[in-house]
Design an enzyme around this catalytic site. Structure first.
Site: not given
Ligand code: NAD
Ligand code: UDP
Length: 308
Positions: A144-146, A173, A186, A206, A209, A270, A273
């Site tokens: 995901y990150d890369e 988030n 979370v 926990g 952050t 994980d 912060q």
């Molecule tokens: P989500 O999983 O609810 O939505 C992603 C959508 O993309 C889904 O409808 C899924 O079916 C669709 N999808 C996945 N792979 C696909 C593919 N190969 N072709 C077509 N559709 C595809 O997630 P979200 O929270 O709505 O995230 C939306 C975007 O925002 C993502 O790109 C995510 O990386 C980015 N993002 C979200 C957050 C957050 O906190 N919600 C944080 C950082 C980045």
């Molecule tokens: N987390 C948790 N309990 C859960 C789900 C997530 O303690 O049931 C923690 C997780 O380890 C992370 C933080 O909550 O430290 C945020 O997790 P999330 O998956 O929502 O997002 P991301 O880690 O990608 O920021």
């Protein structure tokens, strides 16, 4: 009125974005493969003459006649993006190439949903856009990150080399109604566990952050960024920073019930912060979040009461 494509339009953020763009009088085309999204997120828009949807995987090339593209297609929750790590990387990289190619062909402006994960487990706090990050290239979060980092590179190179009109948002988030209750993030986990009377699963001690942004604030940031002339990445998020224990306590106080905290192993890599530096968004977009975690949690709990 513009014609606008939203990839991942049936997901959590995508459905809110489609709704906002539709309400502003645009023609909206929603593309999704429904991996983590759902038709129920967009039911209320189906039937509008200004809303179209098509099932398509963003890793396959496509042609569209649109003015703007928002590329949101990608699973966002760790369990979902780790379910098929290779596919996640393909979605970010090939999805970016396909969106950029489609945008180049019709000279559309194209927006990439990037992430705070590009900062990895950050050693600079809070994180400004100028920070290059601290990312493990071979860990369980790397797909995901890369993938998102490579997408930022592709967007920037298409801009430099081919003059494609790009925007890149680094999303921190975000939570709110229409999160998938089972996607493992979370906020949805804690609320659904509390509503079901199950124990609240804290990973690690926990003390890690996160900074949580309510979805309406985020979407306002998207619209402002798309309307701006910023072609470099911009952080959008809420700087209010909380430990996961603080979040659990807030949710328990609001929902009530008998749930207890249970401590489970911390997943690999994980981040300890995370907090956005939003100076750039404030200066260039005149944007800052308006909805506090308390207010946003109340709205989100109200939503989950109807689905859990
Ligand atoms: P989500 O999983 O609810 O939505 C992603 C959508 O993309 C889904 O409808 C899924 O079916 C669709 N999808 C996945 N792979 C696909 C593919 N190969 N072709 C077509 N559709 C595809 O997630 P979200 O929270 O709505 O995230 C939306 C975007 O925002 C993502 O790109 C995510 O990386 C980015 N993002 C979200 C957050 C957050 O906190 N919600 C944080 C950082 C980045
Ligand atoms: N987390 C948790 N309990 C859960 C789900 C997530 O303690 O049931 C923690 C997780 O380890 C992370 C933080 O909550 O430290 C945020 O997790 P999330 O998956 O929502 O997002 P991301 O880690 O990608 O920021």
């Amino acid at each position: 009125m513009k014609r606008i494509l939203v990839t991942g339009g049936a997901g959590f953020l995508g459905s809110h974005l489609c709704e906002r763009l539709l309400n502003e009088g645009n023609d909206v085309v929603c593309m999704d493969n429904y991996f983590t999204g759902s038709k129920s997120n967009i039911y209320h828009m189906i039937g509008s003459p200004h809303f179209e949807r098509f099932r398509h995987d963003v890793t396959d090339p496509f042609k569209v006649e649109v003015d703007e593209i928002y590329n949101l297609a990608c699973p966002a929750s760790p369990p979902h993006y780790q379910y098929n790590a290779i596919k996640t990387m393909k979605t970010s990289v090939m999805g970016a190439i396909n969106c950029l190619g489609a945008a180049k062909r019709v000279k559309a402006r194209v927006f990439q949903a990037s992430t705070s994960e590009v900062y990895g487990d950050p050693q600079v706090h809070p994180q400004p856009e100028s920070y290059w990050g601290h990312v493990n290239p071979i860990g369980i979060r790397s797909c995901y990150d890369e993938g998102k980092r490579a997408a930022e590179t592709l967007f920037t190179d298409y801009h430099r080399q081919n003059g494609v009109d790009i925007r890149i948002v680094r999303i921190f988030n975000t939570y709110g109604p229409r999160m998938n209750p089972d996607d493992g993030r979370v906020v949805s986990n804690f609320i659904c566990q509390a509503l079901r009377g199950e124990d609240i699963t804290i990973y690690g001690d926990g003390q890690q952050t996160r900074s949580f942004c309510y979805v309406d604030d985020l979407i306002e940031g998207f619209i402002r960024l798309m309307g701006s002339d910023m072609t470099t990445p911009v952080n959008i998020g809420n700087p209010g920073e909380f430990t996961m224990l603080e979040l659990a306590e807030k949710v328990l106080t609001k929902v009530g019930g008998k749930s207890k905290l249970t401590f489970q192993d911390l997943p690999g890599d994980d981040p300890k912060q995370r907090q956005p530096d939003i100076s750039l968004a404030k200066e260039k977009l005149d944007w800052e979040p308006k909805i506090s975690l308390d207010e946003g949690l109340d709205k989100t709990i109200e939503y989950f009461r109807t689905v859990v």
